[in-house]
Structure formats: C-alpha cells, structure tokens
Write a protein that holds these residues in place. Structure first.
Motif, PDB file in Angstrom:
ATOM      1  N   ALA A  44       0.831  -1.208   0.000  1.00  0.00           N
ATOM      2  CA  ALA A  44       0.000   0.000   0.000  1.00  0.00           C
ATOM      3  C   ALA A  44       0.863   1.255   0.000  1.00  0.00           C
ATOM      4  O   ALA A  44       0.607   2.208  -0.756  1.00  0.00           O
ATOM      5  N   THR A  45       1.899   1.271   0.808  1.00  0.00           N
ATOM      6  CA  THR A  45       2.809   2.423   0.841  1.00  0.00           C
ATOM      7  C   THR A  45       3.517   2.597  -0.496  1.00  0.00           C
ATOM      8  O   THR A  45       3.675   3.719  -0.986  1.00  0.00           O
ATOM      9  N   LEU A  46       3.922   1.485  -1.101  1.00  0.00           N
ATOM     10  CA  LEU A  46       4.619   1.530  -2.384  1.00  0.00           C
ATOM     11  C   LEU A  46       3.780   2.240  -3.434  1.00  0.00           C
ATOM     12  O   LEU A  46       4.305   3.030  -4.241  1.00  0.00           O
ATOM     13  N   PHE A  47       2.465   2.003  -3.436  1.00  0.00           N
ATOM     14  CA  PHE A  47       1.567   2.583  -4.444  1.00  0.00           C
ATOM     15  C   PHE A  47       0.784   3.790  -3.913  1.00  0.00           C
ATOM     16  O   PHE A  47      -0.143   4.244  -4.576  1.00  0.00           O
ATOM     17  N   ASN A  48       1.166   4.288  -2.752  1.00  0.00           N
ATOM     18  CA  ASN A  48       0.507   5.453  -2.161  1.00  0.00           C
ATOM     19  C   ASN A  48      -0.991   5.224  -1.952  1.00  0.00           C
ATOM     20  O   ASN A  48      -1.812   6.116  -2.183  1.00  0.00           O
ATOM     21  N   LYS A  49      -1.332   4.031  -1.496  1.00  0.00           N
ATOM     22  CA  LYS A  49      -2.702   3.711  -1.142  1.00  0.00           C
ATOM     23  C   LYS A  49      -2.812   3.550   0.368  1.00  0.00           C
ATOM     24  O   LYS A  49      -1.840   3.263   1.057  1.00  0.00           O
ATOM     25  N   GLU A  50      -4.019   3.730   0.884  1.00  0.00           N
ATOM     26  CA  GLU A  50      -4.200   3.695   2.330  1.00  0.00           C
ATOM     27  C   GLU A  50      -4.071   2.289   2.916  1.00  0.00           C
ATOM     28  O   GLU A  50      -3.620   2.128   4.049  1.00  0.00           O
ATOM     29  N   ALA A  51      -4.491   1.283   2.140  1.00  0.00           N
ATOM     30  CA  ALA A  51      -4.529  -0.071   2.710  1.00  0.00           C
ATOM     31  C   ALA A  51      -4.447  -1.104   1.598  1.00  0.00           C
ATOM     32  O   ALA A  51      -4.658  -0.811   0.414  1.00  0.00           O
ATOM     33  N   GLY A  52      -4.150  -2.341   2.015  1.00  0.00           N
ATOM     34  CA  GLY A  52      -4.065  -3.444   1.073  1.00  0.00           C
ATOM     35  C   GLY A  52      -4.718  -4.688   1.635  1.00  0.00           C
ATOM     36  O   GLY A  52      -4.942  -4.810   2.842  1.00  0.00           O
ATOM     37  N   LEU A  53      -5.014  -5.627   0.732  1.00  0.00           N
ATOM     38  CA  LEU A  53      -5.619  -6.895   1.129  1.00  0.00           C
ATOM     39  C   LEU A  53      -4.973  -8.005   0.317  1.00  0.00           C
ATOM     40  O   LEU A  53      -4.912  -7.941  -0.914  1.00  0.00           O
ATOM     41  N   PHE A  54      -4.478  -9.029   1.007  1.00  0.00           N
ATOM     42  CA  PHE A  54      -3.808 -10.158   0.372  1.00  0.00           C
ATOM     43  C   PHE A  54      -4.839 -11.203  -0.014  1.00  0.00           C
ATOM     44  O   PHE A  54      -5.638 -11.634   0.813  1.00  0.00           O
ATOM     45  N   LEU A  55      -4.826 -11.616  -1.287  1.00  0.00           N
ATOM     46  CA  LEU A  55      -5.764 -12.609  -1.803  1.00  0.00           C
ATOM     47  C   LEU A  55      -4.995 -13.711  -2.523  1.00  0.00           C
ATOM     48  O   LEU A  55      -3.879 -13.489  -2.985  1.00  0.00           O
ATOM     49  N   PRO A  56      -5.599 -14.901  -2.650  1.00  0.00           N
ATOM     50  CA  PRO A  56      -4.864 -16.008  -3.249  1.00  0.00           C
ATOM     51  C   PRO A  56      -4.638 -15.895  -4.749  1.00  0.00           C
ATOM     52  O   PRO A  56      -3.681 -16.473  -5.275  1.00  0.00           O
TER      53      PRO A  56
END
Length: 343
Positions: A44-56
């Motif tokens: 998320a930090t790498l792409f300047n987004k607030e949050a991320g979610l890991f999916l399969p």
C-alpha cells in the motif's frame, strides 16, 4: 526445456524459500498474521494507497474489487479483450450482478473518448455505469502498456463523471519498467489496483488489492464471502514481500530477452509477423496455412514450450527462468523446425 508458456510457471528461489521458512505467522482470519500485515502495508505504501488486502489469486482480487465498486444492475466499462471478460468465468455477472460494456479498442488501450462514448444515460432501460476497468499490461494485446498521461486522462474523465477506475495490474511492474513511471504514479492514477506477485516477481501465489481504507474494509468482507479468508498465510506473504523487495528491477532482463526472442522467431519461414514486444510477451502471427497448435507441438518436440493463443497466434512469455544462454540456443533449434501440418 525452455518454457515460454507463461511467467506464472516460475519457482521460488532459494532465498525466497528461506524467507518463507523463517516467516512469523498467525491466524489471518483473526487478523493476527504479522507477515501478512507487513506485506499489505508495504505494498500500500509503495503505491501510495491507504490499505491493502492479500488474496490467493488475481481473478479473486479483480472480482472482489469489482464487487467493492459496484451494486447489482450497474455496468462496468472495459476493453473487449479484457482479462475480466475472457478469463474470469463470467464472475462479474455471478458475483456482482453487474454487466460489462465491452469496448473494441486499438491494442487494448481505453481512451477518455471511449469512456465518454459508453457511459449510459439516466434511463431505466439501461444499467447504471459505475466503474471503468483497465488492464496494464494487457495480456491479449501482447503485453501493451498504458503510458502515464493516458492513465491520468482516464482518471480525470472518471472523476468528472463520478466513475471509479480500477486497474487489473497483474503485470503492472512490467509496465512500470517499460514506461518508466513509478508505483506512486500508478497508484495516484487509479482508485484501486490489483498487483500479482506470482508472475514476473516469482512468488508461488498471491495478489494484493490496494485501495482506500474504507474500500479495503468492504473488500475484506467480500473476500470472506467468496471463501478467500486464509489462516497462517504468512508463509506465502513472506514470498510476496521478498518478491516486492528484491525482484522488481530484474524484470528489465525479461524485456530484453523478449526482444531477442522476437528477433529470432521473426526469421522463421512459418512466421508471417512478430509483434514487437513492449514488455515480456511475444506474439507470433503464423502464416495462414499453419496451425498454432501444431506449431507448438513441433516446438515441444524440440524442448521449447509455447502457447497457442487464438487464430494464427502463438504466445511466448519470458520470465526469470529464461536465461540468455537459452535464448542463444533458439536459432540452431529453429533451423531444424519443419512444419508441414496446415489448418
């Protein structure tokens, strides 16, 4: 064996396996896996987004993103060759109750004019246009990428028409290397993005969905409903984290190999045309009388694996297991290749 079928065929390096072995894990359904949290925050930090979610998988990540941005009876604008249409099993209709507006484009690249021409009017006979999805790089268009101005123009058009913009970024790092823009540039140009860890980056599994914190909270609930909540998944997250920290820059090598492969195959008499690769995907257009299936079978008999990709098209994909030594072997192998089977 020289395997050009896909960049999904790579195996983890010893260093990546070591990182996986040493990972600190917990139950991610209880939100207690520290390595998953580290990966999501890092991406998320790498792409300047607030949050991320890991999916399969990338397909699940795209389907979660589309449902996150739409309601039933909405419509999604996308290129007519998009992965979300061709390779995701009708998931948009099944999961989101939305329809797809398929737009024929030049080389898979949507323009602002394409968007404006395909927004439905406020009319009870038509679904409500809500979302635009772009694919970068574009698989069925031969690994073509958007440039940064195109993305920024699309974002401005979407914002002025109250549409969300999602990027299927399965090979986004290839696009970044080819076009010279940064992850932050990309993140700022879209509302959400999926990034695949198991293609050019070499992880064995995993895709991240990056967006606002509010959207990711919603996405997490959708992931649960789709059966994508995972337990001690930090072992896989560690592979993804290693990939992001170590394997982005090396993608440039794959692009160099793709250009070399294209130049070698261009000289073969069966080939009508080779599309000059922009990234790591090479399209071979066979002369009309030759069959892609039989061409690939003849290659396989000489320990070269390729993929039939439609009428008269064969796809080759370079990746971290394709070496310069293997590329240099191709001319002598192809000199022995004789194709007699016709369509």
């Amino acid at each position: 064996m020289i395997d050009f079928r896909s960049d999904t065929l790579t195996l983890p390096s010893k260093e990546m396996v070591n990182a996986m072995f040493k990972a600190h894990v917990g139950d991610d359904v209880f939100d207690e896996d520290p390595t998953v949290k580290q990966l999501e925050k890092y991406a998320a930090t790498l792409f300047n987004k607030e949050a991320g979610l890991f999916l399969p998988s990338g397909t699940m990540a795209n389907q979660v993103a589309i449902k996150m941005h739409t309601n039933p009876l909405n419509e999604v604008i996308c290129d007519s060759l998009s992965h979300i249409y061709y390779y995701e099993g009708g998931g948009v209709a099944f999961h989101s109750g939305a329809s797809l507006r398929l737009v024929p484009t030049q080389k898979g690249i949507l323009s602002s004019e394409d968007i404006l021409a395909n927004i439905n009017p406020d009319n009870i006979h038509q679904p409500i246009t809500t979302l635009v999805v772009v694919e970068n790089t574009h698989n069925k268009a031969g690994g073509i990428c958007y440039d940064l101005k195109q993305l920024r123009d699309l974002k401005a058009t979407c914002e002025s028409n109250k549409l969300k913009l999602h990027m299927d970024g399965a090979r986004i790092f290839n696009a970044m290397i080819a076009k010279g823009y940064s992850a932050i540039d990309v993140g700022n140009a879209v509302d959400s993005i999926t990034i695949c860890l198991s293609k050019g980056l070499g992880a064995p599994i995993g895709t991240l969905l990056l967006a606002t914190q509010e959207d990711i909270v919603k996405a997490k609930r959708i992931r649960k409903v789709m059966g994508g909540a995972m337990r001690q998944i930090g072992f896989m997250a560690a592979a993804g984290l290693f990939a992001l920290e170590n394997n982005i820059d090396r993608i440039a090598i794959d692009h160099k190999h793709a250009k070399a492969v294209a130049a070698i195959f261009r000289r073969h008499p069966v080939i009508q045309k080779v599309v000059e690769p922009e990234t790591n995907i090479v399209f071979l257009e066979l002369k009309e009388q030759f069959s892609p299936k039989d061409f690939c079978a003849s290659l396989a008999a000489r320990q070269i694996m390729a993929f039939p990709f439609g009428k008269n098209i064969v796809r080759l994909v370079t990746h971290m297991h394709i070496t310069r030594e293997q590329v240099d072997l191709l001319p002598s192998i192809l000199d022995q290749l004789k194709i007699t089977t016709v369509n």
